[in-house]
Design an enzyme around this catalytic site. Structure first.
Site, mmCIF file in Angstrom:
data_model
loop_
_atom_site.group_PDB
_atom_site.id
_atom_site.type_symbol
_atom_site.label_atom_id
_atom_site.label_comp_id
_atom_site.label_asym_id
_atom_site.label_seq_id
_atom_site.Cartn_x
_atom_site.Cartn_y
_atom_site.Cartn_z
ATOM 1 N N HIS A 1 3.138 -8.687 -5.551
ATOM 2 C CA HIS A 1 2.793 -7.825 -4.423
ATOM 3 C C HIS A 1 4.043 -7.301 -3.712
ATOM 4 C CE1 HIS A 1 -0.760 -10.356 -5.061
ATOM 5 N NE2 HIS A 1 -1.475 -9.405 -4.516
ATOM 6 N N GLU B 1 -8.120 -0.700 -11.573
ATOM 7 C CA GLU B 1 -7.179 0.387 -11.309
ATOM 8 C C GLU B 1 -7.159 1.437 -12.410
ATOM 9 O OE1 GLU B 1 -6.445 -2.831 -10.964
ATOM 10 O OE2 GLU B 1 -6.130 -3.055 -8.817
#
Length: 325
Positions: free
Chosen positions: A129, A60
């Site tokens: 998540h 990322e």
């Protein structure tokens, strides 16, 4: 206005097709955009090819830096981070470059970047998540934040994000992609900074964000059976925030409950409550109440997750307690 029924994820997919057809400078890249695990990027690789739709490694920090470089070179990147928790590992380029370079270059550099991801709990996807990181992005300055609650807004807000010359975070409410909604036909645009009144009422204002709008509506129906009419405000974007609509509703009701699935401390709800206190103190008949997630990690076990996640019952209880004060 002609409406079509679309699932929320289909509406986003439709917006992406239309925008990529309209502007060849739009490049989509990120985690699993080719196979489209969520369905929002389905078919784009086949239509636009590998030069404009590309999977990337799970890195990322690299992805957000790539987006800044691509935008600086004249492209209009759309970066899919899959889950919003993954934005934490790509946060440096978002916080130190994406949100600041326009100012630091004296307005010479524009960064038309859209960073998208699913967010939120309620699906037993566990702590890594299930976060709602939008308070982080709200605090940066220089970056817009869109949080749609339905299919029509998802399409319209996504198009606005992609067409903007400023960076934007576009967050999809997790687990809501299959919900059907009305989507206006044609080039449907929803402007940033314009809230929607989802339900009119005169006893209490409920400001609900993203997936919380559905819960607020369930609570409002329950409250109506008790003779309490709640007005529901959906901000649609948190940056810019439509403070005028919140205060206008508060002027009518005098009571405010903010529903936010971010953790309570420094949440979007905290900011909206502060706006009400600063700008609308004379309008308040009672203290502002927040229905949020406690300051804990989201549990994996469904029964534990349910115990901390906002619900229609918690909203109803907050409103009735407020009215009995």
């Amino acid at each position: 206005m002609v409406m079509a029924k679309r699932r929320l994820i289909q509406a986003i997919n439709e917006a992406m097709f239309e925008e990529m057809e309209r502007d060849p400078r739009i490049i989509l890249f990120g985690e699993d955009v080719e196979i489209s695990m969520f369905g929002d990027t389905k078919g784009l690789r086949d239509r636009f090819g590998p030069d404009r739709v590309r999977d990337t490694p799970i890195c990322e920090a690299l992805l957000t830096g790539m987006a800044v470089g691509m935008a600086a070179a004249g492209w209009r990147p759309v970066l899919h981070m899959m889950f919003s928790n993954f934005m934490y590992t790509g946060f440096d380029a978002i916080a130190n470059q994406m949100s600041k370079l326009h100012l630091m270059t004296g307005g010479q550099m524009r960064l038309p970047i859209t960073v998208m991801a699913g967010f939120g709990g309620g699906r037993s996807t566990a702590a890594q998540h299930s976060d709602c990181p939008y308070p982080l992005f709200m605090n940066l300055g220089g970056i817009n934040v869109a949080v749609p609650s339905n299919a029509g807004d998802a399409k319209g807000l996504f198009k606005t994000a992609v067409r903007s010359n400023d960076p934007a975070i576009f967050l999809e409410p997790g687990g809501r992609g299959g919900e059907l909604g009305d989507v206006p036909e044609g080039d449907h645009i929803v402007p940033f900074g314009k809230a929607a009144i989802r339900r009119e009422g005169h006893d209490v204002t409920i400001v609900a964000i993203g997936a919380m709008v559905k819960l607020a509506d369930q609570a409002a129906k329950s409250l109506a059976a008790q003779g309490i009419e709640a007005e529901i405000i959906d901000p649609r974007t948190l940056v810019p925030l439509d403070e005028e609509s919140v205060l206008a509703s508060l002027a009518k009701t005098g009571r405010l409950v903010v529903v936010d699935e971010a953790r309570d401390r420094c949440s979007a709800a905290s900011h909206i409550a502060a706006v009400a206190a600063d700008e609308g103190f004379a309008l308040l008949k009672a203290p502002v109440k927040r229905v949020t997630v406690p300051n804990v990690c989201m549990p994996y076990a469904p029964v534990l997750e349910h115990s901390v996640y906002p619900s229609a019952d918690r909203i109803t209880s907050a409103v009735t307690a407020l009215l009995s004060n």
